[in-house]
Write an enzyme that holds these catalytic residues in place. Structure first.
Site, PDB file in Angstrom:
ATOM      1  N   ASP A  34       1.010  -1.147  -0.103  1.00  0.00           N
ATOM      2  CA  ASP A  34       0.000   0.220   0.113  1.00  0.00           C
ATOM      3  C   ASP A  34       0.932   1.146  -0.060  1.00  0.00           C
ATOM      4  OD1 ASP A  34      -3.202   0.311   1.133  1.00  0.00           O
ATOM      5  OD2 ASP A  34      -2.004   2.201   1.251  1.00  0.00           O
ATOM      6  N   THR A  37      -2.118   6.385   0.791  1.00  0.00           N
ATOM      7  CA  THR A  37      -2.334   7.840   0.501  1.00  0.00           C
ATOM      8  C   THR A  37      -3.366   8.317   1.567  1.00  0.00           C
ATOM      9  OG1 THR A  37      -4.406   6.667  -0.496  1.00  0.00           O
ATOM     10  CG2 THR A  37      -2.596   7.000  -1.779  1.00  0.00           C
ATOM     11  N   LEU A  82      -6.636  -4.568  -4.975  1.00  0.00           N
ATOM     12  CA  LEU A  82      -7.528  -3.610  -4.520  1.00  0.00           C
ATOM     13  C   LEU A  82      -7.158  -2.077  -4.612  1.00  0.00           C
ATOM     14  CD1 LEU A  82      -7.913  -6.090  -2.020  1.00  0.00           C
ATOM     15  CD2 LEU A  82     -10.265  -4.627  -2.235  1.00  0.00           C
ATOM     16  N   SER A  86     -10.412   5.918  -5.320  1.00  0.00           N
ATOM     17  CA  SER A  86     -11.648   5.192  -5.153  1.00  0.00           C
ATOM     18  C   SER A  86     -13.123   6.227  -5.179  1.00  0.00           C
ATOM     19  CB  SER A  86     -11.660   4.110  -3.988  1.00  0.00           C
ATOM     20  OG  SER A  86     -11.707   4.779  -2.803  1.00  0.00           O
ATOM     21  N   THR A 134     -15.861  -2.563  -9.702  1.00  0.00           N
ATOM     22  CA  THR A 134     -17.092  -1.718  -9.177  1.00  0.00           C
ATOM     23  C   THR A 134     -18.189  -2.102 -10.282  1.00  0.00           C
ATOM     24  OG1 THR A 134     -17.888   0.249  -9.062  1.00  0.00           O
ATOM     25  CG2 THR A 134     -16.168   0.253 -10.208  1.00  0.00           C
ATOM     26  N   ASP A 135     -19.283  -2.039  -9.690  1.00  0.00           N
ATOM     27  CA  ASP A 135     -20.671  -2.101 -10.638  1.00  0.00           C
ATOM     28  C   ASP A 135     -20.681  -0.782 -11.571  1.00  0.00           C
ATOM     29  OD1 ASP A 135     -21.293  -0.266  -8.693  1.00  0.00           O
ATOM     30  OD2 ASP A 135     -23.420  -1.419  -8.414  1.00  0.00           O
ATOM     31  N   GLU A 136     -19.954   0.266 -11.129  1.00  0.00           N
ATOM     32  CA  GLU A 136     -19.935   1.589 -11.566  1.00  0.00           C
ATOM     33  C   GLU A 136     -19.745   1.587 -13.201  1.00  0.00           C
ATOM     34  OE1 GLU A 136     -19.183   5.070  -9.192  1.00  0.00           O
ATOM     35  OE2 GLU A 136     -19.495   3.858  -7.473  1.00  0.00           O
ATOM     36  N   TYR A 159     -13.714   8.169 -12.411  1.00  0.00           N
ATOM     37  CA  TYR A 159     -13.216   6.998 -11.524  1.00  0.00           C
ATOM     38  C   TYR A 159     -14.124   5.710 -12.364  1.00  0.00           C
ATOM     39  CZ  TYR A 159     -14.445   3.477  -8.123  1.00  0.00           C
ATOM     40  OH  TYR A 159     -14.408   2.124  -7.492  1.00  0.00           O
ATOM     41  N   LYS A 163     -11.708   2.548 -13.870  1.00  0.00           N
ATOM     42  CA  LYS A 163     -11.952   1.184 -13.358  1.00  0.00           C
ATOM     43  C   LYS A 163     -12.332   0.192 -14.717  1.00  0.00           C
ATOM     44  CE  LYS A 163     -11.644  -0.420  -9.798  1.00  0.00           C
ATOM     45  NZ  LYS A 163     -10.605  -0.936  -8.827  1.00  0.00           N
ATOM     46  N   TYR A 216     -26.740  15.387  -2.333  1.00  0.00           N
ATOM     47  CA  TYR A 216     -26.680  16.075  -3.482  1.00  0.00           C
ATOM     48  C   TYR A 216     -27.809  15.830  -4.190  1.00  0.00           C
ATOM     49  CZ  TYR A 216     -21.475  15.082  -3.065  1.00  0.00           C
ATOM     50  OH  TYR A 216     -20.161  15.166  -2.656  1.00  0.00           O
ATOM     51  N   ASN A 258     -30.896   7.793  -1.904  1.00  0.00           N
ATOM     52  CA  ASN A 258     -30.013   8.422  -0.871  1.00  0.00           C
ATOM     53  C   ASN A 258     -30.807   9.183   0.407  1.00  0.00           C
ATOM     54  OD1 ASN A 258     -27.609   7.434  -2.439  1.00  0.00           O
ATOM     55  ND2 ASN A 258     -27.601   9.518  -3.529  1.00  0.00           N
TER      56      ASN A 258
HETATM   57  P1  NAD Z   1      -9.938   2.991  -0.324  1.00  0.00           P
HETATM   58  O1  NAD Z   1      -9.835   4.380  -1.110  1.00  0.00           O
HETATM   59  O2  NAD Z   1     -10.513   2.948   0.849  1.00  0.00           O
HETATM   60  O3  NAD Z   1      -8.406   2.367  -0.376  1.00  0.00           O
HETATM   61  C1  NAD Z   1      -7.833   2.320  -1.355  1.00  0.00           C
HETATM   62  C2  NAD Z   1      -6.263   2.036  -0.942  1.00  0.00           C
HETATM   63  O4  NAD Z   1      -5.371   1.846  -1.953  1.00  0.00           O
HETATM   64  C3  NAD Z   1      -5.609   2.737  -0.098  1.00  0.00           C
HETATM   65  O5  NAD Z   1      -5.140   2.092   1.180  1.00  0.00           O
HETATM   66  C4  NAD Z   1      -4.663   3.457  -0.711  1.00  0.00           C
HETATM   67  O6  NAD Z   1      -3.398   3.938   0.348  1.00  0.00           O
HETATM   68  C5  NAD Z   1      -4.019   2.680  -1.547  1.00  0.00           C
HETATM   69  N1  NAD Z   1      -3.544   2.889  -2.825  1.00  0.00           N
HETATM   70  C6  NAD Z   1      -4.184   4.089  -3.670  1.00  0.00           C
HETATM   71  N2  NAD Z   1      -3.107   4.495  -4.502  1.00  0.00           N
HETATM   72  C7  NAD Z   1      -2.170   3.519  -4.542  1.00  0.00           C
HETATM   73  C8  NAD Z   1      -0.963   3.254  -5.497  1.00  0.00           C
HETATM   74  N3  NAD Z   1      -0.653   4.101  -6.409  1.00  0.00           N
HETATM   75  N4  NAD Z   1      -0.373   2.362  -4.907  1.00  0.00           N
HETATM   76  C9  NAD Z   1      -0.583   1.104  -3.901  1.00  0.00           C
HETATM   77  N5  NAD Z   1      -1.619   1.536  -3.084  1.00  0.00           N
HETATM   78  C10 NAD Z   1      -2.479   2.515  -3.333  1.00  0.00           C
HETATM   79  O7  NAD Z   1     -10.718   2.153  -1.447  1.00  0.00           O
HETATM   80  P2  NAD Z   1     -11.906   0.767  -1.185  1.00  0.00           P
HETATM   81  O8  NAD Z   1     -13.231   1.656  -1.088  1.00  0.00           O
HETATM   82  O9  NAD Z   1     -11.406   0.274  -0.012  1.00  0.00           O
HETATM   83  O10 NAD Z   1     -11.902   0.264  -2.440  1.00  0.00           O
HETATM   84  C11 NAD Z   1     -10.770  -0.841  -2.757  1.00  0.00           C
HETATM   85  C12 NAD Z   1     -10.986  -1.635  -4.230  1.00  0.00           C
HETATM   86  O11 NAD Z   1     -12.473  -1.914  -4.303  1.00  0.00           O
HETATM   87  C13 NAD Z   1     -10.938  -0.212  -5.279  1.00  0.00           C
HETATM   88  O12 NAD Z   1     -10.420  -1.040  -6.294  1.00  0.00           O
HETATM   89  C14 NAD Z   1     -12.337  -0.048  -5.683  1.00  0.00           C
HETATM   90  O13 NAD Z   1     -12.362   0.387  -6.843  1.00  0.00           O
HETATM   91  C15 NAD Z   1     -13.157  -1.346  -5.354  1.00  0.00           C
HETATM   92  N6  NAD Z   1     -14.600  -1.076  -4.981  1.00  0.00           N
HETATM   93  C16 NAD Z   1     -14.986  -0.282  -3.894  1.00  0.00           C
HETATM   94  C17 NAD Z   1     -16.314  -0.367  -3.724  1.00  0.00           C
HETATM   95  C18 NAD Z   1     -16.818   0.611  -2.420  1.00  0.00           C
HETATM   96  O14 NAD Z   1     -18.064   0.779  -2.201  1.00  0.00           O
HETATM   97  N7  NAD Z   1     -15.808   1.308  -1.787  1.00  0.00           N
HETATM   98  C19 NAD Z   1     -17.106  -1.002  -4.596  1.00  0.00           C
HETATM   99  C20 NAD Z   1     -16.753  -1.900  -5.258  1.00  0.00           C
HETATM  100  C21 NAD Z   1     -15.356  -1.962  -5.746  1.00  0.00           C
HETATM  101  P1  TYD Z   2     -20.401   7.849  -2.573  1.00  0.00           P
HETATM  102  O1  TYD Z   2     -20.267   7.205  -0.994  1.00  0.00           O
HETATM  103  O2  TYD Z   2     -19.405   8.780  -3.155  1.00  0.00           O
HETATM  104  O3  TYD Z   2     -20.080   6.439  -3.699  1.00  0.00           O
HETATM  105  P2  TYD Z   2     -20.439   6.408  -5.333  1.00  0.00           P
HETATM  106  O4  TYD Z   2     -20.324   7.760  -5.647  1.00  0.00           O
HETATM  107  O5  TYD Z   2     -19.266   5.502  -5.482  1.00  0.00           O
HETATM  108  O6  TYD Z   2     -21.793   5.784  -5.304  1.00  0.00           O
HETATM  109  O7  TYD Z   2     -21.863   8.419  -2.979  1.00  0.00           O
HETATM  110  C1  TYD Z   2     -23.108   7.647  -2.634  1.00  0.00           C
HETATM  111  C2  TYD Z   2     -24.219   8.278  -3.077  1.00  0.00           C
HETATM  112  O8  TYD Z   2     -24.351   9.346  -2.182  1.00  0.00           O
HETATM  113  C3  TYD Z   2     -24.030   8.847  -4.572  1.00  0.00           C
HETATM  114  O9  TYD Z   2     -25.406   9.124  -5.235  1.00  0.00           O
HETATM  115  C4  TYD Z   2     -23.485  10.390  -4.194  1.00  0.00           C
HETATM  116  C5  TYD Z   2     -24.445  10.766  -2.938  1.00  0.00           C
HETATM  117  N1  TYD Z   2     -23.711  11.541  -2.027  1.00  0.00           N
HETATM  118  C6  TYD Z   2     -24.450  12.650  -1.583  1.00  0.00           C
HETATM  119  O10 TYD Z   2     -25.439  12.872  -1.666  1.00  0.00           O
HETATM  120  N2  TYD Z   2     -23.582  13.350  -0.550  1.00  0.00           N
HETATM  121  C7  TYD Z   2     -22.415  13.270  -0.214  1.00  0.00           C
HETATM  122  O11 TYD Z   2     -21.827  14.074   0.514  1.00  0.00           O
HETATM  123  C8  TYD Z   2     -21.685  12.139  -0.790  1.00  0.00           C
HETATM  124  C9  TYD Z   2     -20.287  12.083  -0.703  1.00  0.00           C
HETATM  125  C10 TYD Z   2     -22.288  11.510  -1.816  1.00  0.00           C
END
Ligand code: NAD
Ligand code: TYD
Length: 353
Positions: A34, A37, A82, A86, A134-136, A159, A163, A216, A258
Site C-alpha cells: 500500500d 495515500t 484492490l 476510489s 465496481t458495478d459503476e 473513476y 476502473k 446531492y 440516498n
Molecule cells: P480506499 O480508497 O478506501 O482504499 C484504497 C487503498 O489503495 C488505500 O489504502 C490507498 O493507500 C491504496 N492506494 C491508492 N493508490 C495506490 C498506489 N498508487 N499504490 C499502492 N496503493 C495505493 O478504497 P476502497 O473503498 O477500499 O476500494 C478498494 C477497491 O475496491 C478499489 O479497487 C475500488 O475500486 C473497489 N470497489 C470499491 C467499492 C466501494 O464501495 N468502496 C465498491 C466496489 C469496488
Molecule cells: P459515494 O459514497 O461517494 O459513492 P459512489 O459515488 O461511488 O456511489 O456516494 C453515494 C451516493 O451518495 C451517490 O449517489 C452520491 C451521494 N452523495 C451525497 O448525496 N452526498 C455526499 O456528501 C456524498 C459523498 C455522496
C-alpha cells in the site's frame, strides 16, 4: 509457504480482506502492499499487524521497477488487487491520478506478474490475478433493470472510466497471453474503517458533530448497498473457487434512495445518541448535484450465489446499526483519519523496523 499479495490492504475494503486472509489462512504469507495515500491507514489493521504471516510493504503500484523487483523477490502465488483511487468526487477534480493508479498501476502489476508466472523456464500455472472492480463500470440504470455480468460497459465518471479501463486490460491479458485472471464487480460497500468522505461515514461524522449532511441534488439517486464483510467473504470465495477468465457480480439486493438512507441513518443516530426523534434530520442540506451523477445502480449476483454458493449475511438496516455502533465506539480512529494523524501511527510502527 504460499505467498499472496494484497494491494490496497490499508484501505477500507482491503483492510477487511487482509484481516480475513491473515486469520483464516495462517499457512499463507499475506503481503499488504500500500502507498498509504490519504485513504490508507495502518491503524485499520492494528489487530493483525503482530501476526507472523502478515507483512506490510509500503510502495506505489505506479512504480514498475519497484513492483517488478517485489515480484522477483517474493515470487507471489496470487494477487488480490484492490489498490485504487476510489472516490468519484475526487476523480472529477483530479482525473489523471485515477488513470495513473487505476490504469497504469494495474498494468504494472499485470506485467510484473506475467513476467514471473508465464516465464517458460519456471512457469507458475497455479497462480492467479484477482482484480477487484465496481458495478459503476456498467453505467447508470433508469427505474427498471439490473446489471448482470454481460451488461455492456458504459462508465460515466472518471473513476468508473478508469476502473472499466483496468478491467479491460485484465481481460485482455487473459485473452492475449492466457494469463490467469478473475474479476469481480461489486456494488457500494459500507461498514467499519470507511474513510469519511463517502456518503455513509461522512453523514455519521456530521450527524455526530451536528454539522450539515450534504445530500446531492434531490437525494433521488439509488445505490445497492453491501456490508463490507460480505464483500470480503465473496472475495475470499472467488479467489479460491472462481474460474479463470470469469467475472462475478457481487451485491446485496439492498437498493436505497440516498434520501431514504440518510433519514434511516438519522433515526438510528438519534436513538443511539439519546437525541429527540427527528433532531438529526434537521441537518439534511440539499446541495448542488454531482456532475454526471449516475441515477441508479442495481446488481444481480445470482451467478456468484448459484455457482459458488455465496450469500450476504446482513441487510442494510442491520448493517447500518452495526456501522453506527462502530463509529461511535471508535472516535479516536475518526479523529486520526480526519486530522491526518495516521501518518504518525505509520512512523511510530514502521519506520524504525
Ligand atoms: P480506499 O480508497 O478506501 O482504499 C484504497 C487503498 O489503495 C488505500 O489504502 C490507498 O493507500 C491504496 N492506494 C491508492 N493508490 C495506490 C498506489 N498508487 N499504490 C499502492 N496503493 C495505493 O478504497 P476502497 O473503498 O477500499 O476500494 C478498494 C477497491 O475496491 C478499489 O479497487 C475500488 O475500486 C473497489 N470497489 C470499491 C467499492 C466501494 O464501495 N468502496 C465498491 C466496489 C469496488
Ligand atoms: P459515494 O459514497 O461517494 O459513492 P459512489 O459515488 O461511488 O456511489 O456516494 C453515494 C451516493 O451518495 C451517490 O449517489 C452520491 C451521494 N452523495 C451525497 O448525496 N452526498 C455526499 O456528501 C456524498 C459523498 C455522496
Amino acid at each position: 509457504m504460499k505467498k499472496i499479495l494484497i494491494t490496497g490492504g490499508a484501505g477500507f475494503i482491503g483492510s477487511h480482506v487482509v484481516r480475513r486472509f491473515v486469520t483464516r489462512y495462517p499457512d499463507c504469507a499475506i503481503y499488504n502492499l500500500d502507498k498509504l495515500t490519504y485513504a490508507g491507514n495502518l491503524e485499520n489493521l492494528h489487530d493483525v499487524e503482530q501476526c507472523s504471516n502478515y507483512h506490510f510493504v509500503k510502495g506505489d503500484i505506479q512504480d514498475f521497477d519497484f513492483i517488478s523487483s517485489l515480484f522477483e523477490k517474493h515470487r507471489f502465488d496470487g494477487v488480490v488487487h484492490l489498490a485504487a483511487e476510489s472516490h468519484v468526487d475526487r476523480s472529477i477534480s483530479n482525473p489523471l491520478e485515477f488513470v495513473m493508479t487505476n490504469v497504469v498501476g494495474t498494468v504494472n502489476l499485470l506485467n510484473a506478474a506475467r513476467k514471473l508466472w508465464l516465464n517458460p523456464e519456471s512457469p507458475m500455472p497455479q497462480a492467479r490475478f484477482y482484480h477487484i472492480s465496481t458495478d459503476e463500470v456498467y453505467g447508470s440504470l433508469g427505474s427498471e433493470g439490473i446489471f448482470t455480468e454481460t451488461t455492456k460497459y458504459d462508465p460515466h465518471s472518471p473513476y468508473s472510466a478508469s476502473k472499466a479501463s483496468s478491467d479491460h486490460f485484465v481481460r485482455a491479458y487473459h485473452d492475449t497471453y492466457g494469463f490467469p485472471v478473475v474479476i469481480s464487480n461489486c456494488s457500494n460497500n459500507y461498514g467499519s474503517f470507511h474513510f469519511p468522505e463517502k456518503l455513509i461515514p461522512l453523514a455519521i461524522h456530521n450527524i455526530k458533530n451536528k454539522k450539515p449532511i450534504p445530500v446531492y441534488g434531490k437525494g433521488e439517486n439509488i445505490r445497492d448497498w453491501l456490508f463490507v464483510e460480505d464483500h470480503a467473504s465473496a472475495i475470499d470465495l472467488i479467489f479460491h473457487k472462481g474460474k479463470n477468465g470469469e467475472t462475478y457480480n457481487i451485491g446485496g439486493n439492498n437498493e436505497w434512495k440516498n434520501i431514504d438512507l440518510i433519514r434511516l441513518l438519522c433515526r438510528i443516530m438519534d436513538r443511539k445518541l439519546g437525541r429527540k426523534e427527528g433532531e438529526s434530520e434537521q441537518l439534511i442540506t440539499f446541495v448542488k448535484d454531482r456532475a454526471g451523477h449516475d441515477l441508479r445502480y442495481a446488481i444481480d449476483s445470482s451467478k456468484l450465489q448459484n455457482e459458488l454458493g455465496w450469500k450476504p449475511s446482513l441487510r442494510l438496516e442491520e448493517g447500518l446499526e452495526k456501522t453506527v455502533e462502530w463509529y461511535l465506539g471508535n472516535e479516536a480512529w475518526l479523529e486520526h483519519v480526519t486530522s491526518g494523524q495516521y501518518q504518525k501511527y505509520y512512523d511510530a510502527q514502521y519506520t524504525q523496523r
